[in-house]
Design an enzyme around this catalytic site. Structure first.
Site, PDB file in Angstrom:
ATOM      1  N   ASP A 137      80.362  -8.516  42.174  1.00  0.00           N
ATOM      2  CA  ASP A 137      78.911  -8.637  42.196  1.00  0.00           C
ATOM      3  C   ASP A 137      78.328  -8.321  40.818  1.00  0.00           C
ATOM      4  OD1 ASP A 137      76.427  -9.073  43.258  1.00  0.00           O
ATOM      5  OD2 ASP A 137      76.349  -7.224  44.426  1.00  0.00           O
TER       6      ASP A 137
ATOM      7  N   ASN B  13      75.882 -17.492  50.731  1.00  0.00           N
ATOM      8  CA  ASN B  13      75.639 -17.999  49.377  1.00  0.00           C
ATOM      9  C   ASN B  13      75.191 -19.461  49.355  1.00  0.00           C
ATOM     10  OD1 ASN B  13      78.227 -16.015  47.700  1.00  0.00           O
ATOM     11  ND2 ASN B  13      76.040 -15.627  47.927  1.00  0.00           N
TER      12      ASN B  13
HETATM   13  C1  FPP Z   1      77.966 -12.207  42.519  1.00  0.00           C
HETATM   14  O1  FPP Z   1      77.100 -12.247  41.453  1.00  0.00           O
HETATM   15  C2  FPP Z   1      79.022 -13.175  42.416  1.00  0.00           C
HETATM   16  C3  FPP Z   1      79.132 -14.308  43.179  1.00  0.00           C
HETATM   17  C4  FPP Z   1      78.158 -14.758  44.170  1.00  0.00           C
HETATM   18  C5  FPP Z   1      80.259 -15.192  43.076  1.00  0.00           C
HETATM   19  C6  FPP Z   1      81.457 -14.677  42.353  1.00  0.00           C
HETATM   20  C7  FPP Z   1      81.958 -15.802  41.605  1.00  0.00           C
HETATM   21  C8  FPP Z   1      82.647 -15.749  40.467  1.00  0.00           C
HETATM   22  C9  FPP Z   1      83.111 -14.517  39.841  1.00  0.00           C
HETATM   23  C10 FPP Z   1      82.965 -16.997  39.758  1.00  0.00           C
HETATM   24  C11 FPP Z   1      83.854 -17.938  40.477  1.00  0.00           C
HETATM   25  C12 FPP Z   1      84.969 -17.290  41.184  1.00  0.00           C
HETATM   26  C13 FPP Z   1      86.285 -17.553  41.038  1.00  0.00           C
HETATM   27  C14 FPP Z   1      87.285 -16.916  41.924  1.00  0.00           C
HETATM   28  C15 FPP Z   1      86.780 -18.471  40.025  1.00  0.00           C
HETATM   29  P1  FPP Z   1      75.580 -12.473  41.776  1.00  0.00           P
HETATM   30  O2  FPP Z   1      75.233 -13.853  41.372  1.00  0.00           O
HETATM   31  O3  FPP Z   1      75.295 -12.141  43.203  1.00  0.00           O
HETATM   32  O4  FPP Z   1      74.931 -11.422  40.828  1.00  0.00           O
HETATM   33  P2  FPP Z   1      73.524 -10.710  41.020  1.00  0.00           P
HETATM   34  O5  FPP Z   1      73.618  -9.916  42.310  1.00  0.00           O
HETATM   35  O6  FPP Z   1      73.423  -9.851  39.811  1.00  0.00           O
HETATM   36  O7  FPP Z   1      72.500 -11.795  41.074  1.00  0.00           O
END
Ligand code: FPP
Length: 246
Positions: free
Chosen positions: A18, A66
């Site tokens: 996250d 998501n």
């Molecule tokens: C949370 O950050 C992360 C995600 C929703 C997705 C995780 C995805 C990746 C790390 C990239 C792709 C994955 C792989 C396995 C290649 P957020 O967007 O919720 O952050 P925030 O809470 O700060 O907005």
């Protein structure tokens, strides 16, 4: 970096990645830049976990919820995932990693599913760490799906009511055959489970760090694992019972 005890590593490490969006916002960058940087962290954590000898690593890459994000971000995440899986197959082969996914595959775009199938097939014979990506995954949805499958087996007489226990139910989950996670890490300061592995995390040790996922380095992973190694896992028993072995 602190010294880790190889015999006390978690068998199954689960991670809620996250803070990509906040990492980008703090730098006045677009959210997708945070996700791209997040993919680099995925590489680091996968390779280090495998090198250390962790048997199972499960990453929450995309939740059922998501899909509600803006279409452009969903498209960008799907494209990153597809590229990651395609690019990493050779590294997975080099590192003897077996690739797997959990979640509702029917929701995924066909091109992503094709890469997933290819990676699962290519790495099926590997005997090292199992890397599982949770894609379009929700814990409650998984439990309801399992209950539905079990109900169908009960109705058809394939399973007897008296045979229903935790182990049997476990076999209807996406994670059938995997040990349950003994350690969960969540980055970026949020202290929630967010519908991740609800059944499987029943006895897991939880670790929360303020560090955003793009900044979660090898040193941060070691710090988290050291914390795990300092904990006493009692499974409902007393400390005395554990130490006296009764
Ligand atoms: C949370 O950050 C992360 C995600 C929703 C997705 C995780 C995805 C990746 C790390 C990239 C792709 C994955 C792989 C396995 C290649 P957020 O967007 O919720 O952050 P925030 O809470 O700060 O907005």
């Amino acid at each position: 970096m602190r010294t880790l005890q190889p015999e006390k590593l978690p068998r199954h490490l689960a991670i809620i990645m996250d803070g990509n969006g906040r990492w980008a916002k703090e730098r006045m960058l677009r959210r997708i830049v945070g996700h791209r940087k997040g993919v680099e962290t995925v590489r680091t954590v996968v390779e280090e976990s495998s090198r250390l000898g962790i048997r199972y690593l499960t990453l929450f890459a995309f939740s059922s919820e998501n899909w509600l994000r803006p279409k452009t971000e969903v498209r960008a995440l799907m494209s990153l995932l597809k590229r990651y899986i395609k690019m990493e197959i050779s590294r997975m082969m080099q590192n003897n990693i077996r690739f797997n996914i959990i979640g509702n595959r029917d929701d995924l775009p066909p091109d992503v599913n094709r890469e997933v199938d290819a990676a699962i097939a290519r790495t099926a014979g590997n005997s090292g760490m199992t890397l599982t990506l949770a894609l379009s995954y929700g814990g409650r949805q998984e439990i309801i799906r399992a209950a539905g499958l079990l109900a169908a087996d009960l109705a058809a007489g394939r399973v007897a009511q008296a045979a229903v226990d935790e182990a049997l139910f476990d076999g209807y989950l996406f994670t059938a055959g995997m040990p349950e996670p003994d350690f969960l890490i969540r980055t970026s300061g949020e202290m929630r489970i967010s519908n991740f592995l609800l059944w499987q995390l029943a006895y897991a040790e939880l670790y929360f760090t303020e560090v955003n996922w793009p900044d979660f380095s090898k040193a941060e992973l070691h710090k988290a694992l050291c914390d795990f190694q300092a904990r006493e896992r009692r499974f409902g028993r007393t400390s005395d019972q554990l130490h006296k072995g009764n």
